[in-house]
Design a protein around this motif. Structure first.
Motif, PDB file in Angstrom:
ATOM      1  N   THR A  32       0.836  -1.203   0.000  1.00  0.00           N
ATOM      2  CA  THR A  32       0.000   0.000   0.000  1.00  0.00           C
ATOM      3  C   THR A  32       0.868   1.248   0.000  1.00  0.00           C
ATOM      4  O   THR A  32       0.619   2.199  -0.758  1.00  0.00           O
ATOM      5  CB  THR A  32      -0.925  -0.010   1.226  1.00  0.00           C
ATOM      6  OG1 THR A  32      -1.729  -1.190   1.199  1.00  0.00           O
ATOM      7  CG2 THR A  32      -1.826   1.217   1.228  1.00  0.00           C
ATOM      8  N   MET A  58      -2.955   0.706  10.043  1.00  0.00           N
ATOM      9  CA  MET A  58      -3.849   1.458   9.161  1.00  0.00           C
ATOM     10  C   MET A  58      -3.017   2.339   8.249  1.00  0.00           C
ATOM     11  O   MET A  58      -1.939   2.805   8.629  1.00  0.00           O
ATOM     12  CB  MET A  58      -4.821   2.316   9.972  1.00  0.00           C
ATOM     13  CG  MET A  58      -5.855   1.535  10.730  1.00  0.00           C
ATOM     14  SD  MET A  58      -7.027   2.624  11.570  1.00  0.00           S
ATOM     15  CE  MET A  58      -5.988   3.317  12.850  1.00  0.00           C
ATOM     16  N   HIS A  59      -3.530   2.557   7.043  1.00  0.00           N
ATOM     17  CA  HIS A  59      -2.873   3.455   6.095  1.00  0.00           C
ATOM     18  C   HIS A  59      -3.750   4.674   5.864  1.00  0.00           C
ATOM     19  O   HIS A  59      -4.973   4.559   5.769  1.00  0.00           O
ATOM     20  CB  HIS A  59      -2.598   2.724   4.780  1.00  0.00           C
ATOM     21  CG  HIS A  59      -1.575   1.641   4.920  1.00  0.00           C
ATOM     22  ND1 HIS A  59      -1.892   0.298   4.860  1.00  0.00           N
ATOM     23  CD2 HIS A  59      -0.237   1.706   5.150  1.00  0.00           C
ATOM     24  CE1 HIS A  59      -0.799  -0.420   5.031  1.00  0.00           C
ATOM     25  NE2 HIS A  59       0.214   0.397   5.206  1.00  0.00           N
ATOM     26  N   HIS A  80     -11.487  -3.520   3.928  1.00  0.00           N
ATOM     27  CA  HIS A  80     -11.336  -4.536   2.892  1.00  0.00           C
ATOM     28  C   HIS A  80     -12.146  -5.798   3.179  1.00  0.00           C
ATOM     29  O   HIS A  80     -12.710  -5.968   4.255  1.00  0.00           O
ATOM     30  CB  HIS A  80      -9.854  -4.907   2.770  1.00  0.00           C
ATOM     31  CG  HIS A  80      -9.301  -5.522   4.033  1.00  0.00           C
ATOM     32  ND1 HIS A  80      -9.483  -6.842   4.373  1.00  0.00           N
ATOM     33  CD2 HIS A  80      -8.579  -4.976   5.044  1.00  0.00           C
ATOM     34  CE1 HIS A  80      -8.897  -7.097   5.524  1.00  0.00           C
ATOM     35  NE2 HIS A  80      -8.340  -5.983   5.965  1.00  0.00           N
ATOM     36  N   SER A  85      -6.687  -6.621   1.731  1.00  0.00           N
ATOM     37  CA  SER A  85      -5.974  -5.657   2.562  1.00  0.00           C
ATOM     38  C   SER A  85      -6.249  -4.246   2.068  1.00  0.00           C
ATOM     39  O   SER A  85      -7.001  -4.035   1.106  1.00  0.00           O
ATOM     40  CB  SER A  85      -4.468  -5.940   2.520  1.00  0.00           C
ATOM     41  OG  SER A  85      -3.944  -5.585   1.244  1.00  0.00           O
ATOM     42  N   SER A  86      -5.583  -3.290   2.700  1.00  0.00           N
ATOM     43  CA  SER A  86      -5.733  -1.895   2.292  1.00  0.00           C
ATOM     44  C   SER A  86      -5.260  -1.663   0.866  1.00  0.00           C
ATOM     45  O   SER A  86      -5.659  -0.678   0.227  1.00  0.00           O
ATOM     46  CB  SER A  86      -4.954  -0.988   3.248  1.00  0.00           C
ATOM     47  OG  SER A  86      -3.585  -1.366   3.303  1.00  0.00           O
ATOM     48  N   MET A 111      -7.480   3.650   5.645  1.00  0.00           N
ATOM     49  CA  MET A 111      -7.717   2.285   5.164  1.00  0.00           C
ATOM     50  C   MET A 111      -7.328   1.299   6.262  1.00  0.00           C
ATOM     51  O   MET A 111      -6.189   1.302   6.730  1.00  0.00           O
ATOM     52  CB  MET A 111      -6.890   2.022   3.899  1.00  0.00           C
ATOM     53  CG  MET A 111      -7.302   2.885   2.715  1.00  0.00           C
ATOM     54  SD  MET A 111      -6.088   2.823   1.356  1.00  0.00           S
ATOM     55  CE  MET A 111      -4.899   4.059   1.919  1.00  0.00           C
ATOM     56  N   ASN A 113      -6.827  -2.530   8.176  1.00  0.00           N
ATOM     57  CA  ASN A 113      -6.319  -3.881   7.910  1.00  0.00           C
ATOM     58  C   ASN A 113      -6.711  -4.781   9.073  1.00  0.00           C
ATOM     59  O   ASN A 113      -6.355  -4.507  10.228  1.00  0.00           O
ATOM     60  CB  ASN A 113      -4.795  -3.873   7.749  1.00  0.00           C
ATOM     61  CG  ASN A 113      -4.353  -3.312   6.412  1.00  0.00           C
ATOM     62  OD1 ASN A 113      -4.541  -3.941   5.370  1.00  0.00           O
ATOM     63  ND2 ASN A 113      -3.784  -2.116   6.438  1.00  0.00           N
TER      64      ASN A 113
END
Length: 399
Positions: A32, A58-59, A80, A85-86, A111, A113
């Motif tokens: 990501t 987290m992203h 997701h 995943s993200s 995003m 996870n």
């Protein structure tokens, strides 16, 4: 016909498994972070600990590359699906990746996870090398992971609520959260659920038809032996994507059959150019129990908690049968987006979901006009921005 394709896809996977290295490598070049940086956007990584000890990554894309930092923004949180995943939200690039679309539209994009995937393989006291780490399923994602991530986001940003977007398991865990933890009613401004998965009695997936009768029974063995990891991401999968699934590769048809097997046959919207990146990041890993729970939903025709068998159910739930999730009692504005050619969220099951939900809560049920749109097209379909994401964005703006 589906059985023939199923067997061919399985043989292809077996060949790849024998031909490629087996060791798991988490330092994949397709991540990501690398994808977001590649397209010139800012990217942050945040780690949060759940109340039962899992450390989740987290992203965040805090602002658009077209604006730079332009002050505080409303928050959208993307979750997701199973084995994903993200990376799902950025693989398609700035033109069609939902995370980029929201960023360019003025949102602070987060995003998530789930525990056990590529980016969330840590725990305060357990190692993913050993079985106890994997004693969870998607019920735990709903009651532990989502609350931890969303509470962290709202605390850090100072926002009173957020917009939720989930795909597949990201919709299932949303239903679990809002059935079990009512305080989140005020923290979710609206929820936008792509390929919503709750009831699954009419799922058309060949995988379910084959595995359901065997693994979808009440599972008392879990209490004795625990769960395990299922399909982790690896360097082998990335190599498979880059070598066997690239454009012009004679074997690319096998890669498309694998994706059709997962999402629905013969979609004309499959972006074949994207397949190497998809195969490099998916599957991202999960617990076997997550698979078992979905197969139980298929077998029973109910949307309910994990079935351990009458003896443990009595101890766990006070009844020989597991309790149903209270979808009818949810009081969060919900928008559903679903399609005809979806092997996991069938029209009959989505219709049952619609009829069960509180009518005041269900704001929109959008059936895709594209008849061959499948489960994975909600993430990577050709022209997805114009076909779907512009509608989702408009719904969020107006929510």
């Amino acid at each position: 016909m589906w059985l023939f394709r199923f067997l061919v896809a399985q043989l292809f996977l077996a060949f790849i498994a024998m031909a490629l290295p087996s060791e798991v490598d988490r330092s994949s070049s397709v991540t990501t972070v690398s994808l977001v940086k590649k397209f010139g956007y800012a990217i942050e990584e945040h780690e949060v600990q759940t109340s039962d000890g899992y450390l989740l990554t987290m992203h965040r894309i805090p602002y658009s590359k077209h604006t730079g930092y332009d002050g505080k923004r409303p928050v959208v949180f993307l979750m997701h699906g199973l084995l994903c995943s993200s990376s799902d939200w950025v693989l398609s690039g700035p033109d069609n990746g939902l995370a980029f679309i929201f960023s360019d539209a003025g949102y602070d994009v987060w995003m998530g996870n789930a525990r056990g995937n590529t980016y969330s393989r840590k725990h305060a006291s357990k190692s993913p090398t050993f079985q106890p780490f994997w004693n969870f399923e998607w019920h735990d994602i709903g009651i532990y992971d989502l609350p931890a991530m969303m509470d962290y986001i709202l605390y850090l940003t100072g926002e009173p609520n957020l917009q939720y977007v989930g795909h597949s398991q990201g919709t299932t865990s949303f239903f679990v959260l809002n059935s079990m933890i009512k305080r989140f009613k005020s923290r979710i401004r609206s929820a936008h659920l792509l390929a919503p998965v709750a009831w699954m009695g009419h799922m058309e997936s060949p995988l379910a038809k084959v595995a359901g009768p065997l693994f979808g029974q009440p599972n008392a063995l879990i209490e004795l032996f625990g769960s395990a990891e299922f399909l982790p991401s690896s360097k082998a999968m990335e190599l498979m994507g880059s070598v066997f699934c690239r454009d012009q590769a004679f074997s690319q048809v096998m890669c498309t059959n694998i994706l059709f097997l997962m999402g629905g046959w013969d979609s004309p919207y499959l972006n074949t150019t994207l397949i190497p990146e998809v195969m490099a990041t998916t599957p991202a890993g999960c617990s076997v129990n997550q698979m078992f729970h979905y197969l139980q939903e298929y077998n029973s025709g109910d949307f309910r908690q994990f079935d351990y068998g009458a003896t443990r159910n009595k101890k766990e739930y006070g009844n020989k049968n597991p309790p149903n999730y209270d979808v009818e009692g949810m009081d969060v504005p919900v928008y559903l987006y679903y399609s005809d050619n979806d092997y996991f969220a069938s029209l009959i099951d989505v219709d049952l979901l619609r009829r069960t939900m509180n009518p005041a809560s269900l704001k929109r049920a959008y059936r895709m006009p594209e008849k061959k749109w499948n489960h994975l097209d909600f993430l990577w379909g050709l022209n997805i921005k114009e076909i779907l994401y512009d509608t989702v964005l408009e719904d969020i703006i107006n929510a």
